[in-house]
Scaffold this active site. Structure first.
Site, PDB file in Angstrom:
ATOM      1  N   GLY A 130       0.819  -1.210   0.000  1.00  0.00           N
ATOM      2  CA  GLY A 130       0.000   0.000   0.000  1.00  0.00           C
ATOM      3  C   GLY A 130       0.852   1.259   0.000  1.00  0.00           C
ATOM      4  N   THR A 131       1.964   1.224   0.720  1.00  0.00           N
ATOM      5  CA  THR A 131       2.888   2.366   0.755  1.00  0.00           C
ATOM      6  C   THR A 131       3.530   2.569  -0.609  1.00  0.00           C
ATOM      7  OG1 THR A 131       3.365   1.743   3.046  1.00  0.00           O
ATOM      8  CG2 THR A 131       4.790   3.391   2.048  1.00  0.00           C
ATOM      9  N   ILE A 132       3.896   1.469  -1.251  1.00  0.00           N
ATOM     10  CA  ILE A 132       4.474   1.541  -2.596  1.00  0.00           C
ATOM     11  C   ILE A 132       3.466   2.143  -3.565  1.00  0.00           C
ATOM     12  CG2 ILE A 132       5.311   0.145  -4.548  1.00  0.00           C
ATOM     13  CD1 ILE A 132       6.337  -1.840  -2.291  1.00  0.00           C
ATOM     14  N   THR A 186       2.714  -6.389   5.304  1.00  0.00           N
ATOM     15  CA  THR A 186       2.138  -7.669   5.714  1.00  0.00           C
ATOM     16  C   THR A 186       2.518  -8.784   4.754  1.00  0.00           C
ATOM     17  OG1 THR A 186       0.269  -6.484   6.690  1.00  0.00           O
ATOM     18  CG2 THR A 186      -0.020  -8.844   6.322  1.00  0.00           C
ATOM     19  N   GLU A 205      -4.931  -1.930  -2.152  1.00  0.00           N
ATOM     20  CA  GLU A 205      -5.665  -0.764  -1.662  1.00  0.00           C
ATOM     21  C   GLU A 205      -6.904  -0.507  -2.516  1.00  0.00           C
ATOM     22  OE1 GLU A 205      -4.603   1.079   1.149  1.00  0.00           O
ATOM     23  OE2 GLU A 205      -3.274  -0.648   1.289  1.00  0.00           O
TER      24      GLU A 205
END
Length: 299
Positions: A72-74, A97, A277
């Site tokens: 999600g950060t990527i 995760t 996401e």
């Protein structure tokens, strides 16, 4: 190299994955500085369109953008990075995760392995995907079971890791109905219809289902499309297991093709999942952007 002659941005998500993994973050910073990177650190909450640090790093032609977080950060980073004409080399530290993208790069959940790759300077160009006005690095999906990654609670992911997804998968599989049907126009002469689920993959794996695509080639301008026809739970479960363990070559339920563009028809009740996401997109047109990112990679 001990002199700090390389400028790099570090995007850090302190809430990603298991809490215990974040103990390695201070060591990571120290090692990067020893390699020769002068780091500017920003948390993911600072990634807004106004004064965005990613845009600044691109415009000032910095050497690297490091991402310490999960998929999600990527994905969040990619929304700003992919738009820029100059894009620094991207390094991924798997703090999430499942870390699907790190695995795709050949770094399966090991922060120190990623450090070694960066120290040795191994890089390669990779393809990314675009769906409407959004970008994704690894996976796009919609339909039944595709909401597991963003509906699983953060506290459960923090304590159980990937097992949290397995539990939510079983709950969804057993207790929920399949979604409305999806159609995909993959060429002027080919429409795939009556689908309950689709997956677009940069690599050949997703979650616990490793090597779903045999003899997969990467960065060839095509992504893998897996489609699942609407069927009952038992037939779907058997097809998934057969695909995972290569028990049958032909399936009337789960099918694979390679695509570089396509138009997807989704009912309003179905949301799109990009890199784990939930995403709201302006159109459902998909395309591959060949060799759009330069990344530190083992493979």
């Amino acid at each position: 190299m001990s002199t700090m002659d390389k400028q790099a941005l570090m995007i850090y998500n302190s809430f990603s994955g298991k809490k215990s993994a974040h103990k390695a973050f201070p060591i990571l910073l120290k090692k990067l500085e020893e390699i020769g990177y002068q780091l500017t650190i920003h948390q993911t909450k600072e990634l807004t369109s106004i004064g965005n640090p990613i845009k600044k790093a691109c415009q000032d032609r910095w050497d690297a953008i490091f991402i310490a977080g999960g998929d999600g950060t990527i994905n969040q980073t990619l929304q700003f990075l992919a738009e820029e004409p100059f894009r620094p080399t991207v390094g991924v530290f798997p703090f999430g995760t499942s870390n699907e993208f790190a695995q795709y790069l050949g770094m399966s959940g090991n922060v120190f392995q990623a450090l070694s790759v960066i120290e040795n300077g191994f890089t390669k160009p990779i393809d990314i995907g675009k769906f409407g006005n959004h970008y994704f690095a690894n996976i796009a999906a919609a339909g039944w079971l595709s909401d597991i990654t963003y509906k699983t609670s953060r506290s459960l992911k923090s304590s159980l890791g990937e097992w949290a997804y397995v539990l939510y998968f079983l709950k969804t599989f057993l207790l929920t109905k399949q979604s409305d049907t999806i159609s995909i126009d993959v060429s002027p002469n080919k429409v795939i219809s009556n689908l309950s689920l689709f997956l677009i993959m940069n690599g050949n794996s997703v979650g616990p289902f490793e090597s779903l695509i045999k003899n997969s080639t990467h960065n060839d301008g095509y992504f893998h499309l897996l489609t699942c026809k609407k069927t009952n739970r038992l037939q779907l479960l058997f097809s998934l297991l057969a695909k995972k363990f290569n028990l049958t070559k032909n399936s009337s339920i789960i099918n694979h093709t390679k695509i570089k563009s396509g138009c997807f028809i989704l009912p309003e009740t179905i949301a799109l999942n990009l890199d784990g996401e939930k995403a709201q997109v302006k159109s459902l047109q998909f395309e591959v952007l060949p060799q759009h990112l330069q990344v530190f990679s083992l493979g």
